[in-house]
Each structure stands twice: as structure tokens, then as C-alpha cells.
Scaffold this motif. Structure first.
Motif, mmCIF file in Angstrom:
data_model
loop_
_atom_site.group_PDB
_atom_site.id
_atom_site.type_symbol
_atom_site.label_atom_id
_atom_site.label_comp_id
_atom_site.label_asym_id
_atom_site.label_seq_id
_atom_site.Cartn_x
_atom_site.Cartn_y
_atom_site.Cartn_z
ATOM 1 N N CYS A 181 0.832 -1.211 0.000
ATOM 2 C CA CYS A 181 0.000 0.000 0.000
ATOM 3 C C CYS A 181 0.862 1.254 0.000
ATOM 4 C CB CYS A 181 -0.940 -0.001 1.201
ATOM 5 S SG CYS A 181 -2.392 -1.037 0.971
ATOM 6 N N ARG A 182 1.947 1.231 0.715
ATOM 7 C CA ARG A 182 2.810 2.414 0.780
ATOM 8 C C ARG A 182 3.655 2.587 -0.471
ATOM 9 N NH1 ARG A 182 6.074 2.872 6.244
ATOM 10 N NH2 ARG A 182 6.763 4.757 5.145
ATOM 11 N N LEU A 183 4.328 1.522 -0.915
ATOM 12 C CA LEU A 183 5.219 1.687 -2.063
ATOM 13 C C LEU A 183 4.466 1.683 -3.389
ATOM 14 C CD1 LEU A 183 5.869 -1.194 -3.723
ATOM 15 C CD2 LEU A 183 7.099 -1.697 -1.622
ATOM 16 N N GLY A 184 3.315 1.039 -3.417
ATOM 17 C CA GLY A 184 2.562 0.960 -4.662
ATOM 18 C C GLY A 184 1.502 2.028 -4.817
ATOM 19 N N PHE A 185 0.841 2.363 -3.684
ATOM 20 C CA PHE A 185 -0.324 3.228 -3.757
ATOM 21 C C PHE A 185 -0.174 4.535 -3.002
ATOM 22 C CE2 PHE A 185 -1.648 -1.243 -3.983
ATOM 23 C CZ PHE A 185 -2.147 -1.257 -5.276
ATOM 24 N N GLY A 186 0.928 4.677 -2.275
ATOM 25 C CA GLY A 186 1.184 5.936 -1.597
ATOM 26 C C GLY A 186 0.273 6.213 -0.428
ATOM 27 N N LEU A 189 -2.219 1.290 4.731
ATOM 28 C CA LEU A 189 -3.280 0.296 4.771
ATOM 29 C C LEU A 189 -4.295 0.652 5.844
ATOM 30 C CD1 LEU A 189 -4.463 -2.502 3.970
ATOM 31 C CD2 LEU A 189 -2.975 -3.498 5.734
ATOM 32 N N LYS A 190 -3.803 1.094 6.987
ATOM 33 C CA LYS A 190 -4.692 1.451 8.088
ATOM 34 C C LYS A 190 -5.551 2.650 7.713
ATOM 35 C CE LYS A 190 -4.712 2.259 13.079
ATOM 36 N NZ LYS A 190 -3.886 2.409 14.304
ATOM 37 N N GLY A 191 -6.834 2.492 7.810
ATOM 38 C CA GLY A 191 -7.747 3.577 7.471
ATOM 39 C C GLY A 191 -8.195 3.586 6.021
ATOM 40 N N SER A 192 -7.602 2.714 5.196
ATOM 41 C CA SER A 192 -7.996 2.663 3.783
ATOM 42 C C SER A 192 -9.179 1.720 3.606
ATOM 43 C CB SER A 192 -6.835 2.183 2.914
ATOM 44 O OG SER A 192 -6.648 0.784 3.058
ATOM 45 N N LYS A 193 -9.764 1.730 2.400
ATOM 46 C CA LYS A 193 -10.900 0.852 2.110
ATOM 47 C C LYS A 193 -10.480 -0.616 2.057
ATOM 48 C CE LYS A 193 -13.853 4.151 -0.294
ATOM 49 N NZ LYS A 193 -14.615 4.472 -1.523
ATOM 50 N N PHE A 239 -14.068 -8.066 -7.249
ATOM 51 C CA PHE A 239 -13.769 -6.984 -8.187
ATOM 52 C C PHE A 239 -14.236 -5.636 -7.639
ATOM 53 C CE2 PHE A 239 -15.015 -4.126 -11.611
ATOM 54 C CZ PHE A 239 -13.842 -4.059 -12.348
ATOM 55 N N LYS A 240 -15.428 -5.583 -7.083
ATOM 56 C CA LYS A 240 -15.963 -4.318 -6.580
ATOM 57 C C LYS A 240 -15.139 -3.780 -5.413
ATOM 58 C CE LYS A 240 -20.671 -5.238 -8.150
ATOM 59 N NZ LYS A 240 -22.039 -5.666 -7.751
ATOM 60 N N ALA A 241 -14.735 -4.669 -4.507
ATOM 61 C CA ALA A 241 -13.913 -4.236 -3.368
ATOM 62 C C ALA A 241 -12.553 -3.738 -3.847
ATOM 63 C CB ALA A 241 -13.737 -5.391 -2.381
ATOM 64 N N MET A 242 -11.963 -4.435 -4.782
ATOM 65 C CA MET A 242 -10.660 -4.051 -5.325
ATOM 66 C C MET A 242 -10.747 -2.737 -6.094
ATOM 67 S SD MET A 242 -8.361 -6.323 -7.962
ATOM 68 C CE MET A 242 -9.517 -6.039 -9.328
ATOM 69 N N ASP A 243 -11.766 -2.597 -6.923
ATOM 70 C CA ASP A 243 -11.939 -1.394 -7.729
ATOM 71 C C ASP A 243 -12.157 -0.162 -6.857
ATOM 72 O OD1 ASP A 243 -12.325 -0.255 -10.479
ATOM 73 O OD2 ASP A 243 -14.282 0.251 -9.642
ATOM 74 N N GLU A 248 -9.937 4.926 -4.572
ATOM 75 C CA GLU A 248 -9.514 5.711 -3.406
ATOM 76 C C GLU A 248 -8.045 6.124 -3.529
ATOM 77 O OE1 GLU A 248 -9.139 5.191 1.468
ATOM 78 O OE2 GLU A 248 -9.134 3.436 0.159
ATOM 79 N N ALA A 249 -7.189 5.170 -3.892
ATOM 80 C CA ALA A 249 -5.751 5.450 -3.990
ATOM 81 C C ALA A 249 -5.452 6.453 -5.105
ATOM 82 C CB ALA A 249 -4.982 4.154 -4.221
#
Length: 496
Positions: A181-186, A189-193, A239-243, A248-249
Motif C-alpha cells: 500500500c505504501r510503495l505501490g499506492f502511496g 493500509l490502516k484507514g484505507s478501504k 472486483f468491486k472491493a478491489m476497484d 480511493e488510492a
């Protein structure tokens, strides 16, 4: 697995009304077991196809023909045969067949894993290898790995003080997810969807794409069967959860221009045309398709590797003692452990290789598709044939490995076999054009985590369990995690 035994009758009697079994005898195809009409050999797969295929290959050979519904397939199960597929004829065998749920999860084949061989795939593969997975890029994310592993160590210290067991399957997946989450999405993880659903999403994707989907083998009624078995619904939920997480990211990046140099930042530059892809128009779906590979492969492979290594260490006290002794001798009261330390840990590297051998994370590689007619091992492989590479069979083959069921890291002593795709006896990441490009990124986290676990803590089994009680069974999906979660109690030591 898709409950084949409960739906065989439906497949057979419905299909017989709409199609005739038109199997044609082709000259010099690889040998294979007899087939049932309509379903072919699907009934022989069982709940662990990699094991079933290995058993069949012992009778029918290292290159074997199978029929899955409408689809003609071959399975390669020996180093010399796999070398022909992945090296000699790599260019002719490196495309992907259309897989219904792989296509759905990859935004209609916009990723690297499920996309067919094409100009798009070549351009994006080249760019991601050059921009995302270089040694320099891996090194640039080192501080993230070290910070997240340090946080993980703090959690284990707390568990040790309370004598609470650590669920490795869950906690290591969370560690990998935090890093990715940090290196890929900036984002954190905590607090994200993804915080409360990451485990369901990752395992769900692996289960869906690792299933033998009826929609792929029975064009007319396969989709109906998948709805009955729940596979279609599971795919849509995942798919919906991932999308939603990807949205969000990406929104986070678009609203905060100070976020730089992570993977989404690079992909957004490609969308804006700041990084050229020739005539290819890079869209938001392309970005999300590639993020699928980053999210799922990046999280799952590292977590499962460390889990299997720790499983075999606790099940083999001799090996655990030897590995810990080496780590503690090399580190020697060094509070800040870095990835560089792995270079001096020869025995630990052998332990990791042996874990890859006996429990490859992806035992049955995503199928390839022959681009044209080829001849492999003296047999004809017609164009459009699906080609499965059974890594598990190679790694457990007694003609390749002495005493293959035993966990013996010393078999790699004075042995140059490695897992980087050049030695066809050991292929946990595949080889050739379709080899996993994120190997370096994933292994950096694996090594750093293992060094900390072995240096800072001793480990014991809960509830009076003994080493021989450790369950070694794998579950099934594209990846095969440990079926029964590994739970170990950490013990504080003088090195903690």
C-alpha cells in the motif's frame, strides 16, 4: 474447486443436446488419459489439480494431453520439457488464452499477467521492468520495508510478553499489504478501504483465477454453471472491493500532488502521456489492470513464502537451530538489521530455496497458449492449445530431486541451482517472457522479515504440539497458501 462432482451430470446432459462430441484424432499429439464425452478430463482434476496432474504424468509422461470441456491442453511436468516451452519455444508459447474471470479482474486484459502476447503487452512489460522493478527502484523503497518490518517486530514483542500465538497466515499477509500500500499506492493500509477486506480480496482473486471455470470450457452453459456454483458472484464481489480501493488510492494522488515516485504516480504519468508508449493510449483501466498485478502478486507471494519457510523450520528443529545459529553469528548484537545482511547468510538462502522447492507459491502456472503449431518433445502442439506448466511436479519429481518429500536445505550446498528462472529444476517464479517481474521486490521483503524473525525470537508450538504435529497441507487457488494457519508463540531472547 468448482464442485465438479455435483455438476458433471448437468454439464453432460445439457451439452449433449446442443453439441456433438467432435473430437478429431490428430497425429502425434502427446499421450494422455481416456476422456469422458463433453467434459473430457475435468473429472480427474480433484481439489488439488497440481497433484492430480502429477499423478497422471507419472503414467502418461512429462508432456501429457488433457481435454477440459471444449479446450485442448497439454501439461509439461519435467525440466527438459518445460525448458522447451519456456526457453526454446518461448516466443511461440508465451501468449495467454482468454480466461473469463482473469479478464474481468484485469479490466478486460489490461494487466501483464492475463494479457495476450501483443504490442501492448510488450510495451508495458518493457516499461514496468525498466521503471518499476529495477534494482535502483527496489532499493528506493527500502525504508518502507524496514519501517513496516520494525512495526511487525513490535507486535511480535507484545505477543511474546503475553505468550500469545501469532497467526502467521494473517499477520504476514497484513505486513505485505502494508508495504505494498505504501510503495505501490502511496497510502497507509490502516484507514484505507482495503484495511478490513485485504485478506478477502487477495485470497478471493487467487481463488477465482485459480479455479477451473466452467465459462472457459463450456461456452454455451458455462456461465450458468459458474453462477450456480457461486464463482461468478465471488468474482464480482472481489472486483468491486478491489476497484473501490483503486479509486480511493488514485483520488488520493490526484488531490495531493506532493505524492511522488510510487507506482501509481508512474502510471498516472503514462495516462497523461508524460511517459510514452508509442501509439498505445493508456487509460484509467490500464492503470487499474497493472495495479491488480502489484496488489495481489505483491502481497500474496511474499507473505506465503515467509509462512511456508517458518512452517518447515518449526517442523524441522534441526534446520531451525542451524538457521538461527547462522543468523545470530552474522548479525551479532546488531540492532538495525538491513537487507544487505542476507548476502552473508548462506544457509538461510538454502532454506528459502528448499521452501520454494517443496511448496512453490504458484504450483500450476497461469496457462499459456500456443501462438502457432509447434513441436515439443517430438510431439505436435497445435495452435491455440493451452499449455500448463506443473511446477509442483518438477519440484517433487524423484528423478530430479533425491528424497523430494523431505525438507533438506543442504541439497543446495555447492549447488548453483537458483530460483531466478535460469535453472529449470527450480522455477517458483516461472521463466522466459512471462516470468514474474517483481521477484526482486518481493524477495527483499522476504529476506528482511525472515532475518528479524530468526534473530530476535525463539519460537514454539502452542498447546503442547510437537514438530511432527505441524500440518503441511496446502489449499488450492492460483497460489497455494498453507491450509491450516500457522500459529507459533514467540519467545523473547537476549537479541530481542
Amino acid at each position: 474447486m468448482i464442485l465438479w462432482y455435483t455438476i458433471v451430470a448437468i454439464v453432460f446432459f445439457t451439452s449433449i443436446l446442443i453439441a456433438k462430441n467432435t473430437r478429431k484424432t490428430k497425429k502425434n499429439l502427446p499421450p494422455g488419459p481416456p476422456r469422458f464425452p463433453i467434459i473430457g478430463n475435468l473429472h480427474q482434476l480433484g481439489t488439488k489439480p497440481h497433484r492430480s496432474m502429477f499423478k497422471l504424468s507419472e503414467k502418461y509422461g512429462s508432456l501429457m494431453s488433457l481435454k477440459f470441456g471444449n479446450v485442448s491442453t497439454v501439461v509439461a511436468s519435467a525440466p527438459e520439457t518445460v525448458k522447451e516451452v519456456l526457453k526454446t519455444f518461448d516466443i511461440d508459447c508465451c501468449s495467454r488464452p482468454y480466461m473469463t474471470y482473469g479478464a474481468r479482474l484485469s479490466y478486460n486484459l489490461k494487466d501483464l499477467g492475463f494479457s495476450p502476447y501483443s504490442n501492448y503487452w510488450k510495451e508495458v512489460r518493457k516499461l514496468t521492468v525498466v521503471e518499476l522493478y529495477t534494482a535502483k527502484r527496489v532499493q528506493s523503497f527500502r525504508h518502507i520495508r524496514e519501517e513496516e518490518v520494525a512495526s511487525f517486530v513490535d507486535f511480535i514483542k507484545e505477543s511474546a510478553s503475553l505468550e500469545n500465538p501469532v497467526n502467521f497466515n494473517h499477520k504476514l499477509l497484513k505486513l505485505s499489504a502494508s508495504v505494498i500500500c505504501r510503495l505501490g499506492f502511496g497510502i497507509s493500509l490502516k484507514g484505507s478501504k482495503l484495511e478490513n477486506t485485504f485478506e478477502e480480496v487477495v485470497h478471493g482473486v487467487m481463488e477465482v483465477v485459480g479455479s477451473f471455470a466452467a465459462a472457459d470450457y463450456f461456452p454455451v452453459i458455462g456461465g450458468i454453471i459458474d453462477r450456480i456454483t457461486g464463482l461468478h458472484g465471488k468474482c464480482e464481489k472481489v472486483f468491486k472491493a478491489m476497484d473501490s480501493f483503486f479509486d480511493e488510492a488514485i483520488k488520493h494522488h490526484l488531490e495531493d500532488e506532493s505524492i511522488k515516485d510510487d507506482i501509481i504516480d508512474l502510471l498516472l504519468k503514462m495516462e497523461r502521456g508524460e511517459i510514452g508508449l508509442g501509439e498505445i493510449q493508456f487509460t484509467r483501466d490500464n492503470t487499474k489492470g497493472i495495479l491488480l498485478n502489484v496488489l495481489v502478486a505483491g502481497i500474496d507471494s511474499s507473505a506465503e513464502t515467509v509462512t511456508w519457510v517458518m512452517t518447515h523450520l518449526i517442523a524441522n528443529p534441526r534446520v531451525m537451530k542451524k538457521a538461527q545459529a547462522e543468523v545470530r553469528e552474522v548479525i551479532q548484537n546488531k540492532d538495525h538489521i538491513t537487507e544487505v545482511d542476507i548476502e552473508r547468510l548462506e544457509y538461510l538462502k538454502m532454506v528459502v530455496k528448499e521452501a520454494f522447492r517443496i511448496n512453490p507459491i504458484v504450483p500450476l502456472l497461469v496457462p499459456r497458449e500456443a501462438i502457432k503449431d509447434v513441436k515439443i518433445g517430438g510431439y505436435a502442439i497445435p495452435k491455440k492449445t493451452w499449455i500448463y506448466i506443473n511446477i509442483w511436479a518438477i519440484h517433487r519429481n524423484p528423478n530430479v530431486w533425491e528424497n523430494p518429500e523431505a525438507f533438506i536445505p543442504e541439497r543446495f550446498l555447492d549447488n548453483e541451482i537458483d530460483y531466478k528462472g535460469l535453472n529449470f529444476e527450480l522455477l517458483p517464479f516461472g521463466s522466459g517472457r512471462r516470468m514474474c517481474p517483481g521477484l526482486g521486490m518481493g524477495m527483499a521483503l522476504v529476506h528482511l522479515t525472515l532475518i528479524n524473525l530468526l534473530y530476535r525470537f525463539d519460537w514454539k508450538l502452542p498447546d503442547g504440539m510437537e514438530a511432527e504435529d505441524v500440518d503441511l497441507e496446502e489449499s488450492h487457488g492460483l497460489a497455494c497458501p498453507k491450509k491450516v494457519p500457522l500459529q507459533l508463540i514467540p519467545v523473547l531472547t537476549q537479541w530481542t
